[in-house]
Structures are given as C-alpha cells and as structure tokens.
Scaffold this motif. Structure first.
Motif, PDB file in Angstrom:
ATOM      1  N   ARG A  22       0.826  -1.208   0.000  1.00 43.40           N
ATOM      2  CA  ARG A  22       0.000   0.000   0.000  1.00 43.40           C
ATOM      3  C   ARG A  22       0.859   1.255   0.000  1.00 43.40           C
ATOM      4  N   GLY A  23       0.373   2.259  -0.712  1.00 43.94           N
ATOM      5  CA  GLY A  23       1.036   3.561  -0.719  1.00 43.94           C
ATOM      6  C   GLY A  23       1.872   3.776  -1.969  1.00 43.94           C
ATOM      7  N   GLY A  24       2.148   5.033  -2.224  1.00 45.06           N
ATOM      8  CA  GLY A  24       3.023   5.388  -3.319  1.00 45.06           C
ATOM      9  C   GLY A  24       2.363   5.407  -4.689  1.00 45.06           C
ATOM     10  N   LEU A  25       1.042   5.273  -4.732  1.00 40.15           N
ATOM     11  CA  LEU A  25       0.332   5.320  -6.015  1.00 40.15           C
ATOM     12  C   LEU A  25      -0.752   6.382  -5.930  1.00 40.15           C
ATOM     13  N   ARG A  26      -0.484   7.499  -6.575  1.00 43.56           N
ATOM     14  CA  ARG A  26      -1.422   8.625  -6.576  1.00 43.56           C
ATOM     15  C   ARG A  26      -2.744   8.189  -7.206  1.00 43.56           C
ATOM     16  N   GLY A  27      -3.848   8.579  -6.578  1.00 47.43           N
ATOM     17  CA  GLY A  27      -5.173   8.292  -7.123  1.00 47.43           C
ATOM     18  C   GLY A  27      -5.694   6.901  -6.832  1.00 47.43           C
ATOM     19  N   ALA A  28      -5.021   6.140  -5.952  1.00 46.93           N
ATOM     20  CA  ALA A  28      -5.447   4.774  -5.646  1.00 46.93           C
ATOM     21  C   ALA A  28      -6.339   4.743  -4.410  1.00 46.93           C
ATOM     22  N   ARG A  29      -7.320   3.846  -4.414  1.00 45.62           N
ATOM     23  CA  ARG A  29      -8.126   3.547  -3.233  1.00 45.62           C
ATOM     24  C   ARG A  29      -7.760   2.127  -2.830  1.00 45.62           C
ATOM     25  N   TRP A  30      -7.062   1.996  -1.709  1.00 51.98           N
ATOM     26  CA  TRP A  30      -6.493   0.717  -1.282  1.00 51.98           C
ATOM     27  C   TRP A  30      -7.560  -0.177  -0.676  1.00 51.98           C
ATOM     28  N   ILE A  31      -7.507  -1.441  -1.031  1.00 55.05           N
ATOM     29  CA  ILE A  31      -8.432  -2.436  -0.485  1.00 55.05           C
ATOM     30  C   ILE A  31      -7.977  -2.770   0.935  1.00 55.05           C
ATOM     31  N   ASP A  32      -8.919  -2.846   1.865  1.00 57.92           N
ATOM     32  CA  ASP A  32      -8.585  -3.234   3.231  1.00 57.92           C
ATOM     33  C   ASP A  32      -8.170  -4.705   3.250  1.00 57.92           C
ATOM     34  N   PRO A  33      -7.119  -5.048   4.005  1.00 57.06           N
ATOM     35  CA  PRO A  33      -6.610  -6.429   4.013  1.00 57.06           C
ATOM     36  C   PRO A  33      -7.664  -7.496   4.315  1.00 57.06           C
ATOM     37  N   GLU A  34      -8.644  -7.186   5.149  1.00 55.62           N
ATOM     38  CA  GLU A  34      -9.672  -8.193   5.455  1.00 55.62           C
ATOM     39  C   GLU A  34     -10.579  -8.471   4.250  1.00 55.62           C
ATOM     40  N   ASN A  35     -10.476  -7.665   3.199  1.00 51.71           N
ATOM     41  CA  ASN A  35     -11.277  -7.875   1.994  1.00 51.71           C
ATOM     42  C   ASN A  35     -10.476  -8.452   0.826  1.00 51.71           C
ATOM     43  N   TYR A  36      -9.202  -8.774   1.040  1.00 53.25           N
ATOM     44  CA  TYR A  36      -8.425  -9.436  -0.010  1.00 53.25           C
ATOM     45  C   TYR A  36      -9.014 -10.820  -0.274  1.00 53.25           C
ATOM     46  N   HIS A  37      -9.073 -11.201  -1.522  1.00 50.26           N
ATOM     47  CA  HIS A  37      -9.576 -12.517  -1.918  1.00 50.26           C
ATOM     48  C   HIS A  37      -9.164 -12.782  -3.359  1.00 50.26           C
ATOM     49  N   ILE A  38      -9.354 -14.012  -3.786  1.00 52.55           N
ATOM     50  CA  ILE A  38      -9.165 -14.390  -5.183  1.00 52.55           C
ATOM     51  C   ILE A  38     -10.546 -14.721  -5.727  1.00 52.55           C
ATOM     52  N   THR A  39     -11.053 -13.909  -6.616  1.00 54.74           N
ATOM     53  CA  THR A  39     -12.364 -14.192  -7.199  1.00 54.74           C
ATOM     54  C   THR A  39     -12.257 -15.405  -8.103  1.00 54.74           C
ATOM     55  N   LEU A  40     -13.206 -16.304  -7.953  1.00 55.32           N
ATOM     56  CA  LEU A  40     -13.320 -17.434  -8.868  1.00 55.32           C
ATOM     57  C   LEU A  40     -14.371 -17.127  -9.934  1.00 55.32           C
ATOM     58  N   ARG A  41     -15.543 -16.638  -9.494  1.00 59.90           N
ATOM     59  CA  ARG A  41     -16.616 -16.332 -10.460  1.00 59.90           C
ATOM     60  C   ARG A  41     -17.519 -15.241  -9.906  1.00 59.90           C
ATOM     61  N   PHE A  42     -17.584 -14.123 -10.612  1.00 55.24           N
ATOM     62  CA  PHE A  42     -18.530 -13.071 -10.254  1.00 55.24           C
ATOM     63  C   PHE A  42     -19.908 -13.512 -10.723  1.00 55.24           C
ATOM     64  N   ILE A  43     -20.880 -13.445  -9.852  1.00 53.34           N
ATOM     65  CA  ILE A  43     -22.239 -13.875 -10.173  1.00 53.34           C
ATOM     66  C   ILE A  43     -23.121 -12.663 -10.424  1.00 53.34           C
ATOM     67  N   GLY A  44     -22.998 -11.658  -9.571  1.00 52.23           N
ATOM     68  CA  GLY A  44     -23.758 -10.429  -9.760  1.00 52.23           C
ATOM     69  C   GLY A  44     -24.984 -10.353  -8.878  1.00 52.23           C
ATOM     70  N   ASP A  45     -25.862  -9.435  -9.214  1.00 52.69           N
ATOM     71  CA  ASP A  45     -27.091  -9.202  -8.461  1.00 52.69           C
ATOM     72  C   ASP A  45     -28.139 -10.214  -8.917  1.00 52.69           C
TER      73      ASP A  45
END
Length: 178
Positions: A22-45
C-alpha cells in the motif's frame, strides 16, 4: 437482491504481505486487508431464489485443497488503469475449480463470464491514477512474491452494490477435501 461471487480467502500472513504494498500510487483507493480474496466467479445481483439455487449447486463440487502461489504484480485497464493486483499462478487445479463453477452457474441459466479468467488479488482500485503512475508503482514493487498457501475451501461471498473493495461477507463455505 444479493450481489454474489465465489472466491478463495487470503490467509492473514499473506494479507499482511499484500498490505505492505500500500502507498506510493497517486489516485489509488487501497483495499482493506480483510477484503483481499481471489475471485473465482462473479455472479452479480440475483434474486433470493436463484441465490439459494447457486448455494445448493456449489455444494456438489468435490475437489482437493489447492496450493496458491502469488508471484508478481500487474494492472487492469484498457488505456486507463482501473486496478492494481497481485498475480496468482494459474495452476491447473485452480483453473479446473473455476471452470467447474462456470459450468454449474451456466446450468442455472446465469450468463457466462465473458472475460478470460485471470486469477489475482486486487490490491487497489485506481480512481485517478495515470498509466505512468501505475507503471512507476509496478516497477518499484515488481518482484513481489509471497510464500505459497493451501486453500482448504472456497466461499460464496456477498457484497454491497458499490464500486468494489468490500466489505465482503462469507455467505457459505465449501470445503476442498476430495
């Protein structure tokens, strides 16, 4: 109407290593560590009835635990970067798990995923970052590697309808123990 996706959780130690990027990238919104994951399949609404069908259908998956290796960094964006991520080695076992989920969801008449599967962990969303900003950030951190870990389950996550990044809730967990 839940917004759902399937994924693999990231262990705390790996999350800590990712958070050090995290840090050092202007204009970035960092993901909170508790929300890190590897998506397998986005299903949607989807409606609640379909969500129940998805949850029940995923129970049929029988696979062994999968070794996960994070090795490198990259970005998504066609002309303008929209995310930076840690690369997940696309092992045959990981690709097979993702493909099985894709087949199951299509049998439930959900639309197919149009994008090629690229396993990754999103580290930040790029709001106003330029290509130059992202290239500099990647070059300064490009040798990223984390020790492998064993994914012993995959999960069905729900997310708030937003611009991404969490919070994500585990709705169901499915063991990988074939």
């Amino acid at each position: 109407m839940p917004r759902l996706f399937t994924g693999l959780e990231i262990p705390a130690q790996t999350g800590l290593m990712l958070s050090m990027l995290r840090g050092g990238l202007r204009g970035a919104r960092w993901i909170d560590p508790e929300n890190y994951h590897i998506t397998l399949r986005f299903i949607g609404d989807i409606d609640d009835r379909t969500a129940d069908e998805v949850a029940n259908a995923l129970e049929k998956i029988r696979r062994a635990p999968i070794e996960i290796c994070l090795d490198g960094l990259g970005s998504f964006g066609n002309g303008k970067p929209h995310a930076v991520w840690a690369r997940v080695n696309p092992s045959p076992e990981l690709k097979e798990l993702q493909a099985e989920q894709e087949r199951i969801l299509q049998r439930l008449h959900l639309p197919p995923e149009r994008r090629k599967y690229t396993p990754h962990v999103t580290v930040a969303r790029c709001r106003t970052s330029t290509n130059e900003d992202v290239a500099k950030w990647l070059s300064e951190r490009g040798g990223f590697e984390a020790p492998p870990f064993l994914a012993g389950r995959f999960v069905l996550f729900s997310a708030k309808a937003s611009v991404g990044g969490g919070p994500y809730l585990v709705e169901e967990a499915y063991p990988l123990a074939a």
